[in-house]
Write a protein that holds these residues in place. Structure first.
Motif, mmCIF file in Angstrom:
data_model
loop_
_atom_site.group_PDB
_atom_site.id
_atom_site.type_symbol
_atom_site.label_atom_id
_atom_site.label_comp_id
_atom_site.label_asym_id
_atom_site.label_seq_id
_atom_site.Cartn_x
_atom_site.Cartn_y
_atom_site.Cartn_z
ATOM 1 N N ARG A 32 8.752 35.190 43.052
ATOM 2 C CA ARG A 32 8.904 34.700 44.292
ATOM 3 C C ARG A 32 8.969 35.848 45.423
ATOM 4 N N THR A 33 9.517 37.090 44.974
ATOM 5 C CA THR A 33 9.432 38.132 46.034
ATOM 6 C C THR A 33 8.749 39.184 45.807
ATOM 7 N N GLY A 34 7.912 39.047 44.589
ATOM 8 C CA GLY A 34 7.052 40.169 44.402
ATOM 9 C C GLY A 34 7.464 41.245 43.834
ATOM 10 N N VAL A 35 8.663 41.333 43.210
ATOM 11 C CA VAL A 35 9.247 42.449 42.943
ATOM 12 C C VAL A 35 9.130 42.636 41.258
ATOM 13 N N PRO A 36 8.748 43.735 40.870
ATOM 14 C CA PRO A 36 8.763 43.851 39.158
ATOM 15 C C PRO A 36 10.266 43.608 38.661
ATOM 16 N N ALA A 37 10.410 43.848 37.070
ATOM 17 C CA ALA A 37 11.683 43.861 36.497
ATOM 18 C C ALA A 37 11.214 44.906 35.577
ATOM 19 N N TYR A 38 12.516 45.431 34.961
ATOM 20 C CA TYR A 38 12.316 46.683 34.124
ATOM 21 C C TYR A 38 13.461 46.693 33.047
ATOM 22 N N LEU A 39 13.306 47.027 31.839
ATOM 23 C CA LEU A 39 14.223 46.858 30.711
ATOM 24 C C LEU A 39 13.960 47.991 29.658
ATOM 25 N N GLU A 40 14.611 48.230 28.695
ATOM 26 C CA GLU A 40 14.529 48.968 27.778
ATOM 27 C C GLU A 40 14.589 48.245 26.542
ATOM 28 N N ALA A 41 13.767 48.196 25.737
ATOM 29 C CA ALA A 41 14.181 47.397 24.269
ATOM 30 C C ALA A 41 14.682 48.217 23.189
ATOM 31 N N THR A 42 15.181 47.650 22.534
ATOM 32 C CA THR A 42 15.888 48.775 21.349
ATOM 33 C C THR A 42 15.617 48.398 20.134
ATOM 34 N N THR A 43 14.798 47.189 19.947
ATOM 35 C CA THR A 43 14.507 46.765 18.594
ATOM 36 C C THR A 43 13.045 45.891 18.744
ATOM 37 N N ARG A 58 12.297 43.159 17.405
ATOM 38 C CA ARG A 58 12.452 41.688 17.923
ATOM 39 C C ARG A 58 12.915 41.501 19.342
ATOM 40 N N ASN A 59 13.546 42.512 19.768
ATOM 41 C CA ASN A 59 13.758 42.502 21.209
ATOM 42 C C ASN A 59 12.419 42.800 22.027
ATOM 43 N N ARG A 60 11.596 43.468 21.721
ATOM 44 C CA ARG A 60 10.152 43.805 22.242
ATOM 45 C C ARG A 60 9.299 42.613 22.399
ATOM 46 N N ALA A 61 9.595 41.745 20.934
ATOM 47 C CA ALA A 61 8.460 40.511 21.040
ATOM 48 C C ALA A 61 9.106 39.481 22.020
ATOM 49 N N LEU A 62 10.463 39.501 22.150
ATOM 50 C CA LEU A 62 10.998 38.217 23.141
ATOM 51 C C LEU A 62 10.568 38.688 24.737
ATOM 52 N N TYR A 63 10.725 40.000 24.892
ATOM 53 C CA TYR A 63 10.500 40.496 26.224
ATOM 54 C C TYR A 63 8.776 40.434 26.439
ATOM 55 N N ALA A 64 8.179 40.692 25.390
ATOM 56 C CA ALA A 64 6.695 40.555 25.669
ATOM 57 C C ALA A 64 6.134 39.124 26.005
ATOM 58 N N ARG A 65 6.906 38.072 25.381
ATOM 59 C CA ARG A 65 6.693 36.616 25.557
ATOM 60 C C ARG A 65 6.975 36.406 26.947
ATOM 61 N N ARG A 66 7.756 37.052 27.719
ATOM 62 C CA ARG A 66 8.460 36.697 29.065
ATOM 63 C C ARG A 66 7.682 37.557 30.156
ATOM 64 N N GLY A 67 6.586 38.038 29.483
ATOM 65 C CA GLY A 67 5.709 38.933 30.529
ATOM 66 C C GLY A 67 5.680 40.355 30.667
ATOM 67 N N PHE A 68 6.774 40.943 30.040
ATOM 68 C CA PHE A 68 6.930 42.318 29.904
ATOM 69 C C PHE A 68 6.101 43.184 28.968
ATOM 70 N N VAL A 69 5.541 44.253 29.717
ATOM 71 C CA VAL A 69 4.677 44.980 28.997
ATOM 72 C C VAL A 69 5.222 46.439 28.655
ATOM 73 N N ALA A 70 5.037 46.890 27.312
ATOM 74 C CA ALA A 70 5.559 48.063 27.001
ATOM 75 C C ALA A 70 4.770 49.218 27.810
ATOM 76 N N THR A 71 5.424 50.106 28.361
ATOM 77 C CA THR A 71 4.685 51.333 29.285
ATOM 78 C C THR A 71 5.077 52.751 28.547
ATOM 79 N N ALA A 72 6.368 52.721 27.806
ATOM 80 C CA ALA A 72 6.290 54.087 27.072
ATOM 81 C C ALA A 72 7.239 54.059 26.219
ATOM 82 N N GLU A 73 7.200 54.794 25.123
ATOM 83 C CA GLU A 73 8.599 55.022 24.191
ATOM 84 C C GLU A 73 9.416 56.041 24.682
ATOM 85 N N ILE A 74 10.686 55.778 24.531
ATOM 86 C CA ILE A 74 11.738 56.672 25.317
ATOM 87 C C ILE A 74 12.321 57.519 23.952
#
Length: 196
Positions: free
Chosen positions: A151-162, A164-180
């Motif tokens: 609604r506000t045009g603002v991105p969201a950010y997180l760090e996935a640790t597994t 399984r979590n990466r897959a969950l977040y990808a289904r919600r539109g998150f895209v991997a940008t780097a490996e930390i």
């Protein structure tokens, strides 16, 4: 109330939303690779991880962006706010042996380096109790903030640790940008979700 006092059981305060959230988070992260790298000893994990999570997600408690339901808790940080760095430093100094502190600070510094440059919602901690995983509790805590992002045009950010979590977040539109990667900590995946 300080973050350290926040996690100490205190009669009615032990049933507060913040304490309920930290209890869920403590159960949720019992097997998390980066967290258990930080606190491999069970007693240290139980004693210190709740304070670490509280410091990392401090604005969620202070600004009302805590997500909580029967099975999960999410510590959202809104644009313009940040984790409590002084509390993070204090808990690391107090809870880790001297030879591990530099590695812990290196991981935190590397995590910070991957945040988007523009204002964004940050999800440093989200967890679902192990016996309630896979039933939509975590997704229910993602949805309201992601709707705000859209609604506000603002991105969201997180760090996935597994994975399984990466897959969950990808289904919600998150895209991997780097490996930390820092020290010998298991890798985390930086993930950004652009507003839809």
């Amino acid at each position: 109330m300080t973050l350290i006092n926040l996690i100490r059981p205190q009669t009615d305060a032990a049933r507060s939303p913040a304490n309920r959230a930290l209890n869920i988070i403590q159960r949720a992260f019992q097997q998390d690779p980066p967290v258990r790298w930080l606190y491999p000893d069970d007693a240290d994990y139980r004693a210190y991880f709740p304070a670490f999570a509280a410091a990392l997600g401090a604005p969620a408690f202070q600004e009302g962006t805590l997500g909580l339901n029967a099975g999960a808790a999410a510590l959202w940080i809104q644009p313009g706010s940040e984790p409590d760095e002084s509390a993070l430093c204090e808990i690391i100094d107090r809870s880790l042996p001297a030879h591990r502190k530099a590695d812990a600070f290196a991981v935190i510094q590397e995590m910070g380096a991957h945040h988007p440059d523009e204002p964004h919602w940050y999800l440093p901690v989200i967890g679902t109790q192990p016996d309630m995983q896979g039933h939509g509790h975590g997704s229910a805590l993602l949805r309201p903030v992601l709707e705000i992002c859209d609604r506000t045009g603002v991105p969201a950010y997180l760090e996935a640790t597994t994975e399984r979590n990466r897959a969950l977040y990808a289904r919600r539109g998150f895209v991997a940008t780097a490996e930390i990667r820092a020290a010998d900590c298991p890798p985390l995946t930086a993930m950004v979700r652009r507003p839809g």
